[in-house]
Design an enzyme around this catalytic site. Structure first.
Site, PDB file in Angstrom:
ATOM      1  N   GLU A   1       0.958  -1.147  -0.065  1.00  0.00           N
ATOM      2  CA  GLU A   1       0.143   0.081   0.062  1.00  0.00           C
ATOM      3  C   GLU A   1       0.674   1.351  -0.024  1.00  0.00           C
ATOM      4  OE1 GLU A   1      -3.299   0.689  -0.205  1.00  0.00           O
ATOM      5  OE2 GLU A   1      -3.620  -1.581  -0.752  1.00  0.00           O
TER       6      GLU A   1
ATOM      7  N   CYS B   1     -12.583   2.572 -15.515  1.00  0.00           N
ATOM      8  CA  CYS B   1     -13.214   3.874 -15.279  1.00  0.00           C
ATOM      9  C   CYS B   1     -11.862   4.756 -15.411  1.00  0.00           C
ATOM     10  CB  CYS B   1     -13.803   3.946 -13.985  1.00  0.00           C
ATOM     11  SG  CYS B   1     -14.787   5.650 -13.544  1.00  0.00           S
TER      12      CYS B   1
ATOM     13  N   CYS C   1     -17.068   2.617 -20.249  1.00  0.00           N
ATOM     14  CA  CYS C   1     -18.525   2.381 -19.371  1.00  0.00           C
ATOM     15  C   CYS C   1     -19.350   1.223 -19.870  1.00  0.00           C
ATOM     16  CB  CYS C   1     -19.192   3.664 -19.753  1.00  0.00           C
ATOM     17  SG  CYS C   1     -18.638   5.150 -18.932  1.00  0.00           S
TER      18      CYS C   1
ATOM     19  N   CYS D   1     -18.088  -1.890 -17.688  1.00  0.00           N
ATOM     20  CA  CYS D   1     -18.126  -1.327 -16.429  1.00  0.00           C
ATOM     21  C   CYS D   1     -19.188  -2.188 -15.680  1.00  0.00           C
ATOM     22  CB  CYS D   1     -18.149   0.014 -16.258  1.00  0.00           C
ATOM     23  SG  CYS D   1     -17.975   0.382 -14.487  1.00  0.00           S
TER      24      CYS D   1
ATOM     25  N   CYS E   1     -24.680   3.886 -12.752  1.00  0.00           N
ATOM     26  CA  CYS E   1     -23.839   4.854 -12.678  1.00  0.00           C
ATOM     27  C   CYS E   1     -24.697   6.333 -13.299  1.00  0.00           C
ATOM     28  CB  CYS E   1     -22.549   4.720 -13.558  1.00  0.00           C
ATOM     29  SG  CYS E   1     -21.474   6.081 -13.664  1.00  0.00           S
TER      30      CYS E   1
END
Ligand code: SF4
Length: 324
Positions: free
Chosen positions: A37, A184, A191, A194, A200
């Site tokens: 991370e 995205c 899209c 997605c 959305c």
């Protein structure tokens, strides 16, 4: 709103397209997840994967091994990743938390350099706790999904928590990161591929969300850098400032009581918040002992000390030596 339909689609999408083979997804060790991370905060997955993740963990396999090492060692292992503040945070964190990193987000956020999103990522990926993450990719999805041009950090967290799949937080959070990285996309969102598209609200005009910020021009800072050579050694000192603190650097001309002539050349270097235009003054001295400031570093061992990319650039420019 009930998002169970979306959650199912996201789970299926992740099974099919998710980057499940990434090495930090093959473990539930909070330390390994934490290191990934921290590395991924400012560095691309490909770079972390190909150059840094495995060598770093080989050198520092546990949080305890970081506690037992010196900050110099850690900064050296971090070289090339940039944003050295992350390495100093890891070092400080190890001093407090070793031998074991907690997995409770409330405990994690008390540690240096661990924000809410990193704490949640460690909790969700190590012990599947139902908490949302909010990195740059996830933020972009949320702005678009909820058709928000602007949002405060608090509002973004509210959106993240509203959409979170509490039954499968591990899959959901990994999938959101992957959707942000693969679907995205900032300039060309896909899209039609997605799993969030049915709900959305920004799908018709995704590029409108979030509203673009005006790019500020980077201010220019100037510096006179002294590269002082004595035999086969160069004069260096450890940087004490917040930016790049702990790394070795060349001193500035004003700090030394040495006569200087004209600069031998100039060098430019771009940092996140400013651009540096530096004049380099090459000074050769016969007596190393005559200079009290800094330390003399053997040119041959330059690659063994932790320096920033500016110092490497200077060495390359003046001595045609690659120290990477
Ligand atoms: S449908 Fe389009 S805009 Fe909406 S989250 Fe998916 S890729 Fe982004």
């Amino acid at each position: 709103m009930n998002y169970s339909d979306i959650h199912n689609k996201v789970r299926l999408w992740y099974k099919r397209y998710g980057r499940e083979t990434l090495p930090w997804r093959q473990t539930d060790d909070p330390y390994v997840i934490y290191i990934s991370e921290m590395m991924l905060q400012q560095t691309q997955v490909k770079t972390v994967l190909e150059r840094f993740f495995f060598p770093f963990l080989e050198r520092f396999p546990t949080l305890q091994s970081i506690k037992e090492a010196s900050l110099d060692d850690l900064l050296h292992a971090w070289q090339g990743l940039g944003y050295y503040r992350r390495a100093r945070y890891i070092y400080d964190c190890a001093q407090i938390a070793a031998p074991k990193l907690p997995t409770d987000p409330k405990e994690l956020v008390k540690l240096p350099g661990i924000g809410k999103s990193t704490a949640h990522a460690i909790a969700a990926f190590s012990t599947h706790q139902p908490v949302a993450i909010l990195d740059a990719n996830v933020k972009r999805i949320l702005y678009r999904f909820f058709a928000k041009q602007k949002a405060t950090e608090k509002e973004l967290w509210q959106m993240a928590e509203e959409l979170l799949d509490r039954e499968e937080p591990y899959i959901y959070n990994q999938a959101m990161m992957d959707i942000g990285a693969m679907v995205c996309l900032p300039k060309a969102p896909k899209c039609e591929l997605c799993p969030l598209s049915s709900h959305c609200m920004g799908r018709e005009n995704p590029l409108a969300y979030p509203q673009k910020k005006e790019r500020k021009k980077r201010p220019i800072k100037q510096k006179k850098i002294a590269v002082v050579q004595c035999n086969n050694k160069l004069l260096m000192r450890k940087r004490q400032t917040e930016l790049l603190g702990g790394l070795w650097e060349f001193p500035e001309v004003e700090e030394l009581q040495l006569p200087v002539d004209k600069p031998c050349c100039t060098i430019t270097h771009t940092y996140t918040h400013f651009k540096l235009e530096a004049e380099l003054f090459y000074i050769k001295v016969d007596q190393c002992s005559g200079i009290k400031e800094g330390e003399w570093i053997d040119i041959a061992s330059f690659s063994e000390i932790a320096t920033s990319s500016l110092e490497k650039k200077i060495i390359k420019q003046l001595f045609q030596t690659d120290t990477n």
